[in-house]
Write a protein that holds these residues in place. Sequence first.
Motif, mmCIF file in Angstrom:
data_model
loop_
_atom_site.group_PDB
_atom_site.id
_atom_site.type_symbol
_atom_site.label_atom_id
_atom_site.label_comp_id
_atom_site.label_asym_id
_atom_site.label_seq_id
_atom_site.Cartn_x
_atom_site.Cartn_y
_atom_site.Cartn_z
ATOM 1 N N LYS A 37 0.819 -1.220 0.000
ATOM 2 C CA LYS A 37 0.000 0.000 0.000
ATOM 3 C C LYS A 37 0.850 1.267 0.000
ATOM 4 C CE LYS A 37 -3.478 0.454 2.743
ATOM 5 N NZ LYS A 37 -4.287 0.452 3.992
ATOM 6 N N SER A 38 2.122 1.132 0.370
ATOM 7 C CA SER A 38 2.971 2.303 0.583
ATOM 8 C C SER A 38 3.591 2.787 -0.723
ATOM 9 C CB SER A 38 4.078 1.964 1.580
ATOM 10 O OG SER A 38 3.517 1.523 2.807
ATOM 11 N N ASN A 39 3.887 4.063 -0.761
ATOM 12 C CA ASN A 39 4.553 4.671 -1.909
ATOM 13 C C ASN A 39 6.069 4.470 -1.825
ATOM 14 O OD1 ASN A 39 3.746 7.787 -3.638
ATOM 15 N ND2 ASN A 39 5.139 6.167 -4.210
ATOM 16 N N VAL A 40 6.567 4.389 -0.579
ATOM 17 C CA VAL A 40 8.003 4.196 -0.361
ATOM 18 C C VAL A 40 8.217 3.566 1.006
ATOM 19 C CG1 VAL A 40 8.239 6.578 0.472
ATOM 20 C CG2 VAL A 40 10.270 5.340 -0.262
ATOM 21 N N PHE A 41 9.188 2.656 1.087
ATOM 22 C CA PHE A 41 9.599 2.103 2.372
ATOM 23 C C PHE A 41 10.893 2.781 2.792
ATOM 24 C CE2 PHE A 41 12.440 -0.770 4.684
ATOM 25 C CZ PHE A 41 11.679 -0.978 5.820
ATOM 26 N N VAL A 42 10.978 3.133 4.089
ATOM 27 C CA VAL A 42 12.175 3.801 4.608
ATOM 28 C C VAL A 42 12.727 3.027 5.792
ATOM 29 C CG1 VAL A 42 13.064 5.864 5.775
ATOM 30 C CG2 VAL A 42 11.513 6.107 3.834
ATOM 31 N N SER A 43 14.042 2.829 5.789
ATOM 32 C CA SER A 43 14.766 2.285 6.946
ATOM 33 C C SER A 43 15.735 3.366 7.416
ATOM 34 C CB SER A 43 15.530 1.012 6.559
ATOM 35 O OG SER A 43 16.312 0.541 7.647
ATOM 36 N N PRO A 44 15.379 4.129 8.469
ATOM 37 C CA PRO A 44 16.189 5.283 8.882
ATOM 38 C C PRO A 44 17.142 5.007 10.053
ATOM 39 C CG PRO A 44 14.022 5.423 9.887
ATOM 40 C CD PRO A 44 14.081 4.092 9.160
ATOM 41 N N SER A 45 17.527 3.757 10.253
ATOM 42 C CA SER A 45 18.277 3.348 11.449
ATOM 43 C C SER A 45 19.663 3.981 11.536
ATOM 44 C CB SER A 45 18.423 1.826 11.469
ATOM 45 O OG SER A 45 17.168 1.184 11.434
ATOM 46 N N SER A 46 20.158 4.072 12.774
ATOM 47 C CA SER A 46 21.528 4.541 12.996
ATOM 48 C C SER A 46 22.528 3.399 12.853
ATOM 49 C CB SER A 46 21.657 5.173 14.382
ATOM 50 O OG SER A 46 21.470 4.206 15.407
ATOM 51 N N ILE A 47 22.054 2.150 12.935
ATOM 52 C CA ILE A 47 22.902 0.969 12.721
ATOM 53 C C ILE A 47 21.988 -0.219 12.427
ATOM 54 C CG2 ILE A 47 22.987 0.358 15.183
ATOM 55 C CD1 ILE A 47 25.848 -0.100 12.605
#
Length: 433
Positions: free
Chosen positions: A323-333
């Motif tokens: 359903k999403s337009n974009v997947f984001v993984s914003p992790s620091s590690i």
Amino acid sequence: MKVLWLINAPIPALCERAGLPVQVKEGWIEGLYNSLMALVREKKQDFELAMAFPQFSRSETIEGELDGNSFYGFYKEEDKPYKYNKRLEERLKYIIEKADPDVVHIAGTEYEHAAAMVRVFNRPEKTVVSIQGLTSVYARHYMADLPIKIRYGFTFRDLVKLDNLYFDRKKYYKRGAMEKETIRGAGHIIGRTDWDNICTRLINPEARYHYCSEILRKSFYDGSRWNMDECDSHTIFVSQGYYPIKGLHYMLEALGDIRKFYPDVRLRVAGGVSLNNAGIKNRLKQKNYQRYLAELIEKYSLAGCVEFLPPLKADEMKKMYLKSNVFVSPSSIENSPNSLGEAMMLGVPCVSSLVGGVGNMLINGVEGFTYQHDAPYMLAYYVMEIFRLQEENRRQLEDMTDMAHSHAMRLFDSEKNAANMLEIYSGIERIKR
């Protein structure tokens, strides 16, 4: 050949057989189990699997069988992985005697029961550990650029429990010390990225490193693909964000920038993050990091465009990706986040911080976009670039998602990875003292 798994949580089928609450975690173990069993049946391999896992419901070891494989749910009095529990040694010794394994496979080094298994089994040449994350390294990145007042500050709840972010990081360092003991006590390491290779070599240079990628949950292999005409336009999906390493605060800051150009943007966050900020009672229950997230939402006027979702099962996660337009993984590690792998497998446009082993998963500008983790303005840029491509250059975006899907198919090839794992076990079994 007899192999004993030590896993951090029972897979759903084990939960049902043992009468335990179903847990939405350790998805890669479920994928490996299903693929390994299918391969063993197909090849008619001489292979016996026993599975040991912690449980908090019954004071005795829960024993039973699943698909002809033995399982042992050993009791843990409390879920405090930063404290070594000497009593675990006797419980694991009992399981080792019952299973009589040729190989012990410790799936993840983050918990104290892994160190207990290494101590009790005490056969490095027959012990292999799979690397998921590494708490000894994650501890260095735990604070993720948070302001000093957030790192060391207390809410009422933090003060009562004495577990603000400063104490949380100390617990990571304590877990890391036990993790290093686990890695030093194993003669074999299974990993999948340059990051976990060098990190484990620095801890135990004598261990043999075996490459083996992971296997995703079954529902991600059914051929489902993202369709830009069917997704929710300008919607971002993040799989979790309960603690600083996952970088939700970076995402919220980036979201504030994205809204300047796309006022209709929406962010969905899975994992059960709760930011109930209404009323004195709820505020007293908040941890300092959750309060900081709430402050960021207020600062950037994001209240109407952020939706927090409960923990999702595999099919629910798949639906949310699509359903999403974009997947984001914003992790620091991260090592190699399975959430990113699942999104790539479905062909969802991906943006990820370039941390840990992510560079072995996602090629910047070809399969998606990667960015410096502490530069949320670049996260905002790449999310908006995906929005722009969908509007102005659909073919380029389609090519990018096709490349990501193809890469994921190679990385997470269930048959190949199960065969590789079986070969690793066979090689270890053949080793003489």
